[in-house]
Design a protein around this motif. Sequence first.
Motif, mmCIF file in Angstrom:
data_model
loop_
_atom_site.group_PDB
_atom_site.id
_atom_site.type_symbol
_atom_site.label_atom_id
_atom_site.label_comp_id
_atom_site.label_asym_id
_atom_site.label_seq_id
_atom_site.Cartn_x
_atom_site.Cartn_y
_atom_site.Cartn_z
ATOM 1 N N LEU A 114 38.203 41.237 39.594
ATOM 2 C CA LEU A 114 38.508 41.557 40.637
ATOM 3 C C LEU A 114 39.578 40.786 41.419
ATOM 4 N N VAL A 115 39.044 39.597 40.729
ATOM 5 C CA VAL A 115 39.629 39.145 42.008
ATOM 6 C C VAL A 115 40.968 38.681 41.994
ATOM 7 N N ASP A 116 41.583 38.068 40.648
ATOM 8 C CA ASP A 116 42.875 38.609 40.433
ATOM 9 C C ASP A 116 43.568 40.208 40.964
ATOM 10 N N ASP A 117 43.302 40.735 40.866
ATOM 11 C CA ASP A 117 43.467 41.935 41.080
ATOM 12 C C ASP A 117 44.089 41.672 42.810
ATOM 13 N N ALA A 118 42.917 41.514 43.344
ATOM 14 C CA ALA A 118 42.874 41.699 44.754
ATOM 15 C C ALA A 118 44.173 40.215 44.881
ATOM 16 N N LEU A 119 44.156 39.541 45.134
ATOM 17 C CA LEU A 119 45.635 38.658 44.912
ATOM 18 C C LEU A 119 46.563 38.754 44.417
ATOM 19 N N ARG A 120 46.929 39.774 42.645
ATOM 20 C CA ARG A 120 48.210 40.512 43.422
ATOM 21 C C ARG A 120 48.326 41.137 43.996
ATOM 22 N N LEU A 121 47.601 42.423 44.560
ATOM 23 C CA LEU A 121 47.829 43.264 45.843
ATOM 24 C C LEU A 121 48.272 42.478 47.514
ATOM 25 N N LEU A 122 47.848 41.170 46.845
ATOM 26 C CA LEU A 122 48.563 40.519 48.545
ATOM 27 C C LEU A 122 49.870 39.372 48.514
ATOM 28 N N GLN A 123 50.115 39.313 47.398
ATOM 29 C CA GLN A 123 50.549 38.089 47.295
ATOM 30 C C GLN A 123 52.235 37.833 47.453
ATOM 31 N N HIS A 124 52.430 39.071 47.969
ATOM 32 C CA HIS A 124 53.644 39.151 49.173
ATOM 33 C C HIS A 124 52.819 38.516 50.908
ATOM 34 N N GLU A 125 52.676 38.949 50.780
ATOM 35 C CA GLU A 125 51.424 38.526 52.629
ATOM 36 C C GLU A 125 51.387 37.650 52.102
ATOM 37 N N LEU A 126 50.109 36.303 51.135
ATOM 38 C CA LEU A 126 50.061 35.176 51.198
ATOM 39 C C LEU A 126 51.549 34.521 51.204
ATOM 40 N N GLN A 127 51.854 34.699 50.216
ATOM 41 C CA GLN A 127 53.606 34.415 49.972
ATOM 42 C C GLN A 127 54.665 33.655 51.661
ATOM 43 N N ARG A 128 54.199 35.381 52.324
ATOM 44 C CA ARG A 128 55.245 35.277 53.535
ATOM 45 C C ARG A 128 54.730 34.691 54.449
ATOM 46 N N GLU A 129 52.938 34.110 54.275
ATOM 47 C CA GLU A 129 52.425 33.705 55.663
ATOM 48 C C GLU A 129 52.220 31.776 55.090
ATOM 49 N N GLN A 130 52.345 31.987 53.599
ATOM 50 C CA GLN A 130 52.606 30.227 52.906
ATOM 51 C C GLN A 130 51.037 29.994 52.356
ATOM 52 N N VAL A 131 50.270 30.602 52.441
ATOM 53 C CA VAL A 131 48.999 30.707 52.538
ATOM 54 C C VAL A 131 48.568 29.938 50.513
ATOM 55 N N GLN A 132 48.488 28.750 51.272
ATOM 56 C CA GLN A 132 48.252 27.960 49.775
ATOM 57 C C GLN A 132 46.166 28.633 48.998
ATOM 58 N N VAL A 133 46.433 29.094 47.617
ATOM 59 C CA VAL A 133 45.344 29.943 47.181
ATOM 60 C C VAL A 133 44.780 29.237 46.188
ATOM 61 N N GLN A 134 43.335 28.816 46.320
ATOM 62 C CA GLN A 134 42.667 27.919 45.479
ATOM 63 C C GLN A 134 41.744 28.194 44.624
ATOM 64 N N VAL A 135 41.076 28.577 43.936
ATOM 65 C CA VAL A 135 40.076 30.133 43.081
ATOM 66 C C VAL A 135 39.087 29.130 41.698
ATOM 67 N N ASP A 136 38.362 28.457 42.395
ATOM 68 C CA ASP A 136 36.822 27.403 42.036
ATOM 69 C C ASP A 136 35.442 29.048 40.980
ATOM 70 N N GLN A 137 35.845 28.840 39.955
ATOM 71 C CA GLN A 137 34.720 29.784 39.263
ATOM 72 C C GLN A 137 33.636 29.249 38.156
ATOM 73 N N ALA A 138 32.436 30.211 37.828
ATOM 74 C CA ALA A 138 31.710 29.301 37.135
ATOM 75 C C ALA A 138 32.691 29.008 35.654
ATOM 76 N N ALA A 139 31.873 28.557 34.309
ATOM 77 C CA ALA A 139 32.449 29.217 33.284
ATOM 78 C C ALA A 139 32.345 30.371 32.789
ATOM 79 N N ALA A 140 30.650 30.350 32.829
ATOM 80 C CA ALA A 140 30.411 32.179 32.726
ATOM 81 C C ALA A 140 29.847 32.368 33.474
ATOM 82 N N LEU A 141 30.780 33.912 34.148
ATOM 83 C CA LEU A 141 29.754 34.892 34.937
ATOM 84 C C LEU A 141 29.653 35.530 34.548
ATOM 85 N N PRO A 142 28.065 36.643 34.872
ATOM 86 C CA PRO A 142 28.113 38.046 34.420
ATOM 87 C C PRO A 142 29.116 38.943 34.847
#
Length: 648
Positions: free
Chosen positions: A504-532
């Motif tokens: 879900l997070v990856d899909d949302a980031l892909r939808l907003l990739q253009h806005e994030l690049q345009r605003e020069q936002v650095q994205v960092q994603v940290d997730q646990a090893a195993a998520l339910p």
Amino acid sequence: MPTPRTPSPWTPAPHPSGGGDVVFPHRIIPPMALRAVACVVVLAIALFDTLSTLEGAVAVLYVLPVLLVARTGRRGDIIAVAVAGAGLTLCAYLDTHGIDHVGPQTVRALVSLVAIAIAAVLALQNQRSMRTLADQAVLLDLSHDMIFVRDPAGVIGFWNLTAEQVYGWSREEAAGQPADRLLQTRYPAPRSQIEADLLQHDRWEGLLAQRTRDGRTLWLESRWVLQRDRQGRPLRVLETHTDVSERQAAHAALVRSEQRYRRMFDGSRIGVVEQDWSEVQAELSRHGVGDRAQLQAYLQASPQALTRFRQRARLVGLNPAFRRLIGEGAPPATVDAVLADDDRTFAASLAAFVAGAPHCEGETSIVRADGSTVPVLFTITFPDRREGDGTVLVFVVDIHERKQAEARALAAQAELAHASRVATLGELTASLAHEVNQPLMAVVTNGEAGLRWLRRPQPELHEVELAIERTIAEGRRASGIVKNVRDFLGKTPPAHEVLAPAVLVDDALRLLQHELQREQVQVQVDQAAALPDVPGQRIQLQQVLVNLLLNACQAMSGQPGARALHIELQAIDGHVRIDVSDTGPGIAAEHVARLFEPFFTTKPQGMGMGLPICRTTVEAHGGQLQVRSTPGTGTCFTLLLATAPETA
């Protein structure tokens, strides 16, 4: 197999007994026989001089045994015979005439002694000359080069041992043969021209080809030296040849390889730039920069150093594809001339070079000759710094068209995402659909009435007509959406899917990739090893995340500092927790409590519906949406979603 060496009258050989004297192997009289004959002759002359009553310079005949033993090539033999002859001459004179007699006999005795001495001296000088010639001839045979001597007509007179072994002809076979005909020599220029140069300068050097007895072709570095007689006439020519066939073959292979890679360099559609970083390397060494940490400290202490490094990275070769990329004009001389002022990739490339990385890749923009920029992908290949080679190759790919295609795709994606958000908003406001439907239809009716009124003659009437038609179309579309929503609410809602939070997070980031690049936002994603997994409707939860990410991106828009978006996913007590944090200005304390109220907004053009809809959607999925913010440090939204029963 090389032809065995055979004796030649051109070459003296060392005496087998040693002592530095020389003999000539073509002579068949042994030295012992020569010494015995000399002794017999000396005794015969002594007896004849003593017993004969003939008045004359009989002792002069002692010159004969001196000359005879000179053929042995030993200094001791010459001196011994000369001393013996002189002694016997004196003894014969004293025995015959006594010590007090002075007369013609005395003169003849002195003449004999002088003749013996002169003969001995000449024999010794000749022996010394022969020894010198023998040493020189031995050196010629020891040389690794092919050496032969020919007369001005080209006829071979001397042929050394290496020539026998390499060419395959013995000395006897080569002697008397024309060198050019025997070796089938091919010259780099007409033979007459080479001979003219030889006569003018008494020497000539060049590369030529000759054939051996077994048919092999040799490439040779040839050196000729002309010897003249006392009248200055050409006497003989010494030719020295060094076999460079392997070197010539390697050079030919290198030339072919160079031509092949030059064709690849010039014919490639990928831009290729050859750069010289030797001055960059020298600058780094001068300031003791040997790793990334030292480079970072140096650049922080000297902000202008990066510009100096860019100016010291010289461009030494540009292929046609890169020249077309930068446009017509004078070719740039340094990296600084082709990179924009705000380029950040050169610092990363310099750090990779300092760290000893073999290559570095990235995306940047190239400044064209007309001042415009073009986006490119690049790969830099670095040499080994320990080898001291500063040559760097950069491969550049124009991605201008791809960027345009991506922009069009992102625009279409944004439109789809916007449509999806509008549809989600309609679903969440289905309870108000019957109240909204009548106002929408009223808008259509009023629009039609206004259209009839605006069709009267007015300035830019056509443009107004088109705008009203679009308003009518959107109104009818809204009416249709409301109808669909009412129909949807009249049926059983669809079953929830089992969704992966990370997806879900990856899909949302892909939808907003253009806005994030345009605003020069650095994205960092940290997730646990195993998520339910979590149950829910994909579109609704995805739109919640899109809205939260978009709010964070807009909050940081235009700020001069860092723009960082941190997303953290972890499992806590039967829930999946998703934190969305930004480094924006934060939210005032008096606004935090009203943030989820409908129609409350802090944006100049906001509707105040995004966050209330997000909270309603999350709560409908059995979750929670919370916020915490400190003005000046950013905002963090926390999304709690219940896990699926089978993965809880």
